[in-house]
Each structure stands twice: as structure tokens, then as C-alpha cells.
Design an enzyme around this catalytic site. Structure first.
Site, PDB file in Angstrom:
ATOM      1  N   CYS A 182       3.093   0.620   0.925  1.00  0.00           N
ATOM      2  CA  CYS A 182       4.067  -0.089   0.102  1.00  0.00           C
ATOM      3  C   CYS A 182       3.362  -0.800  -1.034  1.00  0.00           C
ATOM      4  CB  CYS A 182       4.836  -1.102   0.953  1.00  0.00           C
ATOM      5  SG  CYS A 182       5.937  -2.151  -0.016  1.00  0.00           S
ATOM      6  N   GLY A 183       3.816  -0.547  -2.263  1.00  0.00           N
ATOM      7  CA  GLY A 183       3.191  -1.171  -3.414  1.00  0.00           C
ATOM      8  C   GLY A 183       3.878  -2.424  -3.890  1.00  0.00           C
TER       9      GLY A 183
END
Length: 285
Positions: free
Chosen positions: A126-127
Site C-alpha cells: 500500500c502506497g
């Protein structure tokens, strides 16, 4: 510097005509370690990544956060006053190279960094973990008027996943990393980076381009090994990339943002077929 791969002995089970067999053998795993990013000495976020090209990752992450961008008066790497590893050691006292401190040249950007400080770990999957609202996620795009320098043939576009795969050295050893590759309209590979996090691979590509004063990346296509998420479209838009093409599927939010940002979004790129979701005019048939 941390290793890109780590060796581990595994037990491999195989089904044969004679029955089930097992054997012990060495195997290579993609390395995954935490990297803490500090800005002005204050912790900003921690991300899980494959060690290597860490300064590119840090710079690309800041581009995606809107803290760094190309401007006429202070372009490219001049916006970074310094970037260095901080002291960090493992149980044996060895330097881990898992903490980077950045000093931004623009005081306003430094103040913004403090206000945007992440409060949780950003995983390799997840960025955008740790942001507090969708408004904070969808940064204002600096390249509001989409450029039209990229023109790519359908044949070349279909060849990009294969070209990316052939250049993936860590994947060839481990089968456990994502990749992002920046290509020009003729299909020439300009920058390739691999990482356990697909968003990290993109940040490393954009960070390299930023440090080389190449932003905005007009006239380029970004091929990624996974799916096309909102966060990847956002990163591409902030870097001025004109096309994002993915092996997997895009999300609806990714397609919406690509449409607004003037990015050609492609998905399910499998060598023989590809779907164009937005701005197909850049592809020549």
C-alpha cells in the site's frame, strides 16, 4: 547496504507419477526491510521495501507527496538540500542503512511535510497507508494540461510487458518482486526498478528521473507488473507521465483519475491483448 536477495533452505514437495517426493534445497527470496524517511530530522513515514536505490525511493516518494516538483526557478535535485543515511544498527551493531533524512530547500515544503506526517507504517502492498482522508490522497496535479508528446504503436505497446519481464533480474532469481519500467514511444527502456512494493518500484523510477532533472516525463509510458491502482495513477500524473499500462486490472478510481489527469490508462496487458480505458488517442493502430 542491505542485500537485494536472501538465501534460505527450503523443503520442496513435488508430485510425480511415482508419488510425492520432497527435497531440501537452497532458494532465493526477495529481501524486504523497513525504511524510515525523515524530513528535517522528524520522522515522516516508514515503508517496507527491497533495499537498493533508496535515495531514488525517497525522492520519488516526495514527488508523489507534492513536496518536490520541477519548477522554472528551482528545478529537479536543487530542491533537495541534502539526503543522507542516518545511524541505524542491527543486533550485531552493523549499519542497516534503513533510515534516510532529507532536508528540503523550500521552507514551505518543509512545513507541508510536517503537516502531512504519516502516523502508521506504509506496507509494501500500500502506497497511501496513513493518510487521513481522500482529499489528502488526491494531491493537486501540477501538470493540469496533459501533454500529447507520446505516440506509440499498438504493436510496441503490446511488447512492453515482455520487455519489462526480460529486464527483471531480481524477479528472475526470486519470483517475488514487482517492477516498473519507463519507456519512450519507440519502446526503448529508459529506467527499470524492482521492489517488493509495486508503489516503491514506481517511486524509484520517478525518483531517478527527478534526480536527473528529467521531470516532467512527457513522451513516456510507465509499464508496471501488477494492477493499476489509484495511487499509481496519481504518482504517474505528478511526474508528468503520459501513459500508465499494467499487466493487471485498473480500479474504477484509477480510471477516473487518469481521465481527469489526461493519462492514457491501459490494463490487462498480456502480450496479445490490452484494454485501453482512457485517452486512447496516443496509440497508433
Amino acid at each position: 547496504m542491505g542485500r537485494l536477495t536472501q538465501r534460505r533452505r527450503i523443503t520442496r514437495i513435488r508430485r510425480t507419477e511415482e508419488g510425492i517426493t520432497s527435497a531440501t534445497r537452497p532458494d532465493a527470496l526477495a529481501a524486504e526491510e523497513p525504511l524510515e524517511l525523515r524530513i528535517g530530522g522528524e520522522s515522516f513515514t516508514v515503508t517496507m521495501r527491497t533495499p537498493g536505490h533508496d535515495f531514488e525511493l525517497a525522492a520519488g516518494f516526495c514527488v508523489a507527496e507534492g513536496l518536490l516538483r520541477s519548477t522554472d526557478d528551482l528545478a529537479g535535485a536543487d530542491q533537495l538540500r541534502s539526503m543522507r543515511y542516518c545511524a541505524g544498527t542491527d543486533d550485531q551493531g552493523n549499519q542497516t542503512y534503513n533510515v534516510i533524512d532529507l532536508e528540503l530547500a523550500d521552507p514551505a515544503a518543509m512545513a507541508t511535510a510536517v503537516s502531512q506526517q504519516r502516523n502508521v507504517l506504509t506496507s509494501s502492498a500500500c502506497g497511501i497507508c496513513g493518510t487521513t482522508s481522500i482529499d489528502a490522497v488526491e494531491k493537486s496535479l501540477p501538470h493540469a494540461e496533459a501533454t500529447q508528446e507520446l505516440s506509440i504503436s499498438a504493436e510496441t505497446l503490446l511488447d512492453l510487458p515482455g520487455a519489462l519481464r526480460e529486464a527483471q533480474e531480481i524477479f528472475a532469481k526470486t519470483g517475488g518482486v514487482h517492477a516498473a519500467g519507463l519507456f519512450d514511444g519507440e519502446g526503448k527502456l529508459l529506467i527499470l526498478r524492482e521492489d517488493v512494493g509495486r508503489h516503491n518500484a514506481v517511486d524509484k523510477v520517478i525518483g531517478r528521473a527527478f534526480l536527473d532533472d528529467q521531470l516532467p516525463l512527457s513522451g513516456t509510458a510507465l509499464q508496471v507488473s501488477g494492477r493499476a491502482s489509484f495511487e499509481l495513477v496519481q504518482k504517474a500524473a505528478l511526474a508528468g507521465v503520459e501513459m500508465l499500462t499494467a499487466v493487471g486490472a485498473p480500479s474504477s478510481l484509477a480510471a477516473d483519475l487518469a481521465d481527469r489527469a489526461g493519462i492514457t490508462l491501459a490494463g490487462f496487458s498480456r502480450g496479445r491483448t490490452i484494454n485501453l480505458y482512457t485517452h486512447p488517442e496516443r496509440v497508433r493502430f
